[in-house]
Design an enzyme around this catalytic site. Structure first.
Site, PDB file in Angstrom:
ATOM      1  N   ASP A  10       0.877  -1.165   0.000  1.00 59.37           N
ATOM      2  CA  ASP A  10       0.000   0.000   0.000  1.00 59.37           C
ATOM      3  C   ASP A  10       0.928   1.233   0.000  1.00 59.37           C
ATOM      4  O   ASP A  10       2.135   1.103   0.238  1.00 59.37           O
ATOM      5  CB  ASP A  10      -0.852  -0.054   1.279  1.00 59.37           C
ATOM      6  CG  ASP A  10      -1.547   1.251   1.565  1.00 59.37           C
ATOM      7  OD1 ASP A  10      -2.259   1.740   0.683  1.00 59.37           O
ATOM      8  OD2 ASP A  10      -1.368   1.788   2.689  1.00 59.37           O
ATOM      9  N   ASP A  12      -0.168   5.149   0.982  1.00 57.32           N
ATOM     10  CA  ASP A  12      -0.405   6.160   2.022  1.00 57.32           C
ATOM     11  C   ASP A  12      -0.446   5.518   3.401  1.00 57.32           C
ATOM     12  O   ASP A  12      -1.259   4.622   3.660  1.00 57.32           O
ATOM     13  CB  ASP A  12      -1.710   6.895   1.730  1.00 57.32           C
ATOM     14  CG  ASP A  12      -1.641   7.634   0.401  1.00 57.32           C
ATOM     15  OD1 ASP A  12      -0.869   8.586   0.306  1.00 57.32           O
ATOM     16  OD2 ASP A  12      -2.341   7.218  -0.540  1.00 57.32           O
ATOM     17  N   GLU A  19      -0.573  11.237   4.689  1.00 53.05           N
ATOM     18  CA  GLU A  19      -1.939  11.763   4.826  1.00 53.05           C
ATOM     19  C   GLU A  19      -1.986  13.237   5.238  1.00 53.05           C
ATOM     20  O   GLU A  19      -2.910  13.946   4.847  1.00 53.05           O
ATOM     21  CB  GLU A  19      -2.785  10.899   5.761  1.00 53.05           C
ATOM     22  CG  GLU A  19      -3.217   9.569   5.156  1.00 53.05           C
ATOM     23  CD  GLU A  19      -4.047   9.647   3.871  1.00 53.05           C
ATOM     24  OE1 GLU A  19      -4.408  10.755   3.444  1.00 53.05           O
ATOM     25  OE2 GLU A  19      -4.305   8.577   3.288  1.00 53.05           O
ATOM     26  N   LYS A  54     -11.785  11.802  -4.393  1.00 55.20           N
ATOM     27  CA  LYS A  54     -13.064  12.288  -4.948  1.00 55.20           C
ATOM     28  C   LYS A  54     -14.226  11.771  -4.110  1.00 55.20           C
ATOM     29  O   LYS A  54     -15.162  12.499  -3.790  1.00 55.20           O
ATOM     30  CB  LYS A  54     -13.219  11.810  -6.407  1.00 55.20           C
ATOM     31  CG  LYS A  54     -12.261  12.463  -7.379  1.00 55.20           C
ATOM     32  CD  LYS A  54     -12.578  12.114  -8.824  1.00 55.20           C
ATOM     33  CE  LYS A  54     -12.251  10.680  -9.192  1.00 55.20           C
ATOM     34  NZ  LYS A  54     -10.829  10.353  -9.204  1.00 55.20           N
ATOM     35  N   GLU A  55     -14.123  10.494  -3.724  1.00 53.30           N
ATOM     36  CA  GLU A  55     -15.182   9.876  -2.913  1.00 53.30           C
ATOM     37  C   GLU A  55     -15.254  10.554  -1.546  1.00 53.30           C
ATOM     38  O   GLU A  55     -16.332  10.726  -0.968  1.00 53.30           O
ATOM     39  CB  GLU A  55     -14.884   8.382  -2.747  1.00 53.30           C
ATOM     40  CG  GLU A  55     -14.961   7.562  -4.032  1.00 53.30           C
ATOM     41  CD  GLU A  55     -13.708   7.638  -4.917  1.00 53.30           C
ATOM     42  OE1 GLU A  55     -12.783   8.419  -4.607  1.00 53.30           O
ATOM     43  OE2 GLU A  55     -13.671   6.910  -5.917  1.00 53.30           O
ATOM     44  N   LYS A  83      -6.275  19.473  -6.493  1.00 51.60           N
ATOM     45  CA  LYS A  83      -5.677  18.868  -5.287  1.00 51.60           C
ATOM     46  C   LYS A  83      -4.512  17.952  -5.676  1.00 51.60           C
ATOM     47  O   LYS A  83      -3.458  17.965  -5.028  1.00 51.60           O
ATOM     48  CB  LYS A  83      -6.755  18.089  -4.507  1.00 51.60           C
ATOM     49  CG  LYS A  83      -6.243  17.368  -3.269  1.00 51.60           C
ATOM     50  CD  LYS A  83      -5.985  15.903  -3.518  1.00 51.60           C
ATOM     51  CE  LYS A  83      -5.209  15.230  -2.429  1.00 51.60           C
ATOM     52  NZ  LYS A  83      -5.005  13.801  -2.642  1.00 51.60           N
ATOM     53  N   THR A 122      -4.810   5.715  -4.084  1.00 50.46           N
ATOM     54  CA  THR A 122      -4.476   7.083  -4.464  1.00 50.46           C
ATOM     55  C   THR A 122      -4.154   7.158  -5.967  1.00 50.46           C
ATOM     56  O   THR A 122      -4.007   6.141  -6.643  1.00 50.46           O
ATOM     57  CB  THR A 122      -3.329   7.645  -3.595  1.00 50.46           C
ATOM     58  OG1 THR A 122      -3.359   9.072  -3.645  1.00 50.46           O
ATOM     59  CG2 THR A 122      -1.968   7.179  -4.080  1.00 50.46           C
TER      60      THR A 122
HETATM   61  C1  XBP Z   1      -5.209   6.316   0.804  1.00 50.70           C
HETATM   62  C2  XBP Z   1      -6.362   7.025   0.293  1.00 50.70           C
HETATM   63  C3  XBP Z   1      -6.211   8.032  -0.763  1.00 50.70           C
HETATM   64  C4  XBP Z   1      -5.501   9.290  -0.363  1.00 50.70           C
HETATM   65  C5  XBP Z   1      -5.887  10.435  -1.283  1.00 50.70           C
HETATM   66  O1  XBP Z   1      -5.082   5.122   0.099  1.00 50.70           O
HETATM   67  O2  XBP Z   1      -7.468   6.719   0.680  1.00 50.70           O
HETATM   68  O3  XBP Z   1      -7.506   8.362  -1.158  1.00 50.70           O
HETATM   69  O4  XBP Z   1      -5.851   9.669   0.961  1.00 50.70           O
HETATM   70  O5  XBP Z   1      -5.530  10.181  -2.596  1.00 50.70           O
HETATM   71  P1  XBP Z   1      -3.917   4.001   0.265  1.00 50.70           P
HETATM   72  P2  XBP Z   1      -6.418  10.688  -3.864  1.00 50.70           P
HETATM   73  O6  XBP Z   1      -3.467   3.979   1.703  1.00 50.70           O
HETATM   74  O7  XBP Z   1      -4.617   2.734  -0.147  1.00 50.70           O
HETATM   75  O8  XBP Z   1      -2.815   4.356  -0.688  1.00 50.70           O
HETATM   76  O9  XBP Z   1      -6.898  12.079  -3.553  1.00 50.70           O
HETATM   77  O10 XBP Z   1      -5.459  10.651  -5.034  1.00 50.70           O
HETATM   78  O11 XBP Z   1      -7.554   9.725  -4.025  1.00 50.70           O
HETATM   79 MG    MG Z   2      -2.805   3.152   3.579  1.00 50.68          MG
END
Ligand code: XBP
Ligand code: MG
Length: 234
Positions: A10, A12, A19, A54-55, A83, A122
């Site tokens: 993963d 983020d 974050e 977006k969600e 963003k 992301t």
């Molecule tokens: C983390 C997320 C992402 C980011 C924002 O996902 O939920 O939505 O917070 O990125 P992961 P975007 O830990 O699975 O990588 O604005 O590009 O969606």
């Molecule tokens: Mg994560």
């Protein structure tokens, strides 16, 4: 004992504590578009239950926390484009480093001949800018498979990103290990049949991960932790 053939990371919270950079980029976007919205840490923690930027904006826009301002899907797409470019700029300027132990885990996997992949919700440009600034051009050789954002029909906790990564790797779920920090990510990997190593992150440090393959505070702990699986020789 035989090792996993691939590690699927993963991004983020797992590769880096991104974050707070996402949150800053969202808030700067709201200012730019003259929306009187601000996501504080507690509000963002709550919103992180929704994967995808977006969600996440849609969920907030539909809530009673907007001061009566709701926006269309087209406006959300425009906000999210802005963003993303702001986030990429911040990351490229060095706003985030890899979490402790991540670079060593990558090197160790490479030495052992394990493949490396990414399954994330992301946006792809966000991932590429993080990998470029932290690993340089070598990231293209190290991570041969990346599944990001809207490249699958359903984001985590759906298993789609993991199924796609497995299919691109050409391995079965039993041959790979997922590395995650969030409940949504853990559920996604588990639904794809993967064992999951949890590395606790700042936003999800207090979550339950019952049934995880292992739980560590950071990948630095892997120095004393042999990632192997007792499935015997084929
Ligand atoms: C983390 C997320 C992402 C980011 C924002 O996902 O939920 O939505 O917070 O990125 P992961 P975007 O830990 O699975 O990588 O604005 O590009 O969606
Ligand atoms: Mg994560």
């Amino acid at each position: 004992m035989k090792r996993f053939r691939a590690l699927i990371f993963d991004v983020d919270g797992t590769l880096a504590e991104t974050e707070e950079v996402h949150r800053r980029a969202f808030n700067e976007t709201f200012v730019y578009f003259d929306l009187k919205w601000h996501w504080s840490v507690p509000v963002y923690k709550d919103l992180l239950r929704v994967t995808g930027g977006k969600e996440r904006i849609r969920r907030f826009s539909d809530s009673d926390r907007t001061g009566g301002v709701s926006i269309s899907d087209g406006e959300i797409a425009e906000l999210h484009r802005f963003k993303t470019s702001r986030y990429v700029q911040l990351i490229s300027e060095g706003a985030c480093v890899l979490r402790p132990g991540v670079a060593d885990a990558i090197k160790l996997a490479e030495t052992r001949g394990q493949r490396l992949a990414i399954a994330t919700t992301t946006t792809r440009s966000n991932v590429e800018s993080l990998l470029m600034v932290t690993l340089g051009d070598a990231w293209r050789r190290l991570f041969s498979v990346i599944v990001a954002g809207d490249e699958v029909s359903q984001k985590k906790p759906a298993p789609d990103a993991y199924f796609r990564a497995l299919s691109l790797l050409g391995f079965s779920s039993s041959e790979c290990l997922a590395i995650e920090d969030s409940r949504n990510g853990f559920v996604a990997a588990s639904r794809a049949g993967l064992r999951t190593l949890i590395t606790r992150s700042s936003y999800f440090g207090d979550e339950e991960f019952q049934g995880a393959f292992a739980i560590v505070d950071s990948l630095s702990d892997l120095a004393n932790f042999e990632i192997s699986v007792p499935w015997g020789e084929p």
